[in-house]
Design a protein around this motif. Sequence first.
Motif, short mmCIF file in Angstrom:
data_model
loop_
_atom_site.label_atom_id
_atom_site.label_comp_id
_atom_site.label_asym_id
_atom_site.label_seq_id
_atom_site.Cartn_x
_atom_site.Cartn_y
_atom_site.Cartn_z
N LYS A 194 0.85 -1.19 0.00
CA LYS A 194 0.00 0.00 0.00
C LYS A 194 0.89 1.23 0.00
O LYS A 194 2.08 1.17 0.30
N GLN A 195 0.30 2.37 -0.29
CA GLN A 195 1.05 3.62 -0.33
C GLN A 195 1.56 4.05 1.04
O GLN A 195 2.40 4.93 1.13
N ARG A 208 -0.59 -1.82 -10.26
CA ARG A 208 -1.61 -1.55 -11.30
C ARG A 208 -2.90 -1.02 -10.70
O ARG A 208 -3.48 -0.06 -11.19
N HIS A 209 -3.37 -1.67 -9.63
CA HIS A 209 -4.62 -1.24 -9.01
C HIS A 209 -4.50 0.15 -8.40
O HIS A 209 -5.43 0.95 -8.49
N ILE A 210 -3.38 0.45 -7.80
CA ILE A 210 -3.18 1.77 -7.21
C ILE A 210 -3.14 2.84 -8.29
O ILE A 210 -3.76 3.89 -8.17
N ARG A 211 -2.44 2.56 -9.40
CA ARG A 211 -2.35 3.53 -10.49
C ARG A 211 -3.70 3.77 -11.16
O ARG A 211 -3.96 4.87 -11.65
N MET A 212 -4.56 2.75 -11.21
CA MET A 212 -5.88 2.94 -11.82
C MET A 212 -6.73 3.89 -10.98
O MET A 212 -7.48 4.69 -11.52
N ASN A 213 -6.63 3.81 -9.66
CA ASN A 213 -7.42 4.66 -8.79
C ASN A 213 -6.78 6.02 -8.54
O ASN A 213 -7.47 6.98 -8.21
N ASN A 214 -5.47 6.10 -8.67
CA ASN A 214 -4.75 7.34 -8.40
C ASN A 214 -3.64 7.50 -9.43
O ASN A 214 -2.52 7.04 -9.21
N ARG A 236 -5.53 5.97 -20.11
CA ARG A 236 -4.69 5.52 -19.00
C ARG A 236 -4.65 4.00 -18.90
O ARG A 236 -3.71 3.44 -18.40
N ARG A 290 -10.32 -1.18 -17.14
CA ARG A 290 -10.53 -2.08 -16.01
C ARG A 290 -11.74 -2.97 -16.27
O ARG A 290 -12.54 -3.23 -15.38
#
Length: 121
Positions: free
Chosen positions: A14-15, A50-56, A83, A86
């Motif tokens: 996580k970030q 990938r999932h983090i970049r899709m949301n942010n 971008r 999904r």
Amino acid sequence: KEKGCRCGRTKCLKQYCQCFRNDTRCGPDCVCTDCRNDGVHEEERIDAIRHIRMNNPGAFKGTALELEDQEVRTPRGSLRTVRGCRCKRSRCHKKYCECFGAGLRCTTNCVCSDCANGNDK
């Protein structure tokens, strides 16, 4: 300044994890539990990225993981920013798929499932 992370339940994917956020692997200075950012669990790490970049899209700014947008000219002549999609059930063969609608093949930026438009992930 602390040298390593102290992640508990996030598995360092996580970030919150300073190592993950800065695109470095956890090392001997870290005091993390059940770490997945150790170089052994790369597939899980890449999936989390990938999932983090899709949301942010602004996540990982200043690192090699920073997301690059693609500018694409549509058949009607307008400019679109792509971008990554999904899609879950359409297999990326419908016009509402961001990639398919722009006439592009899916890339590694996409988080689609069962893709039939080029993403063999």
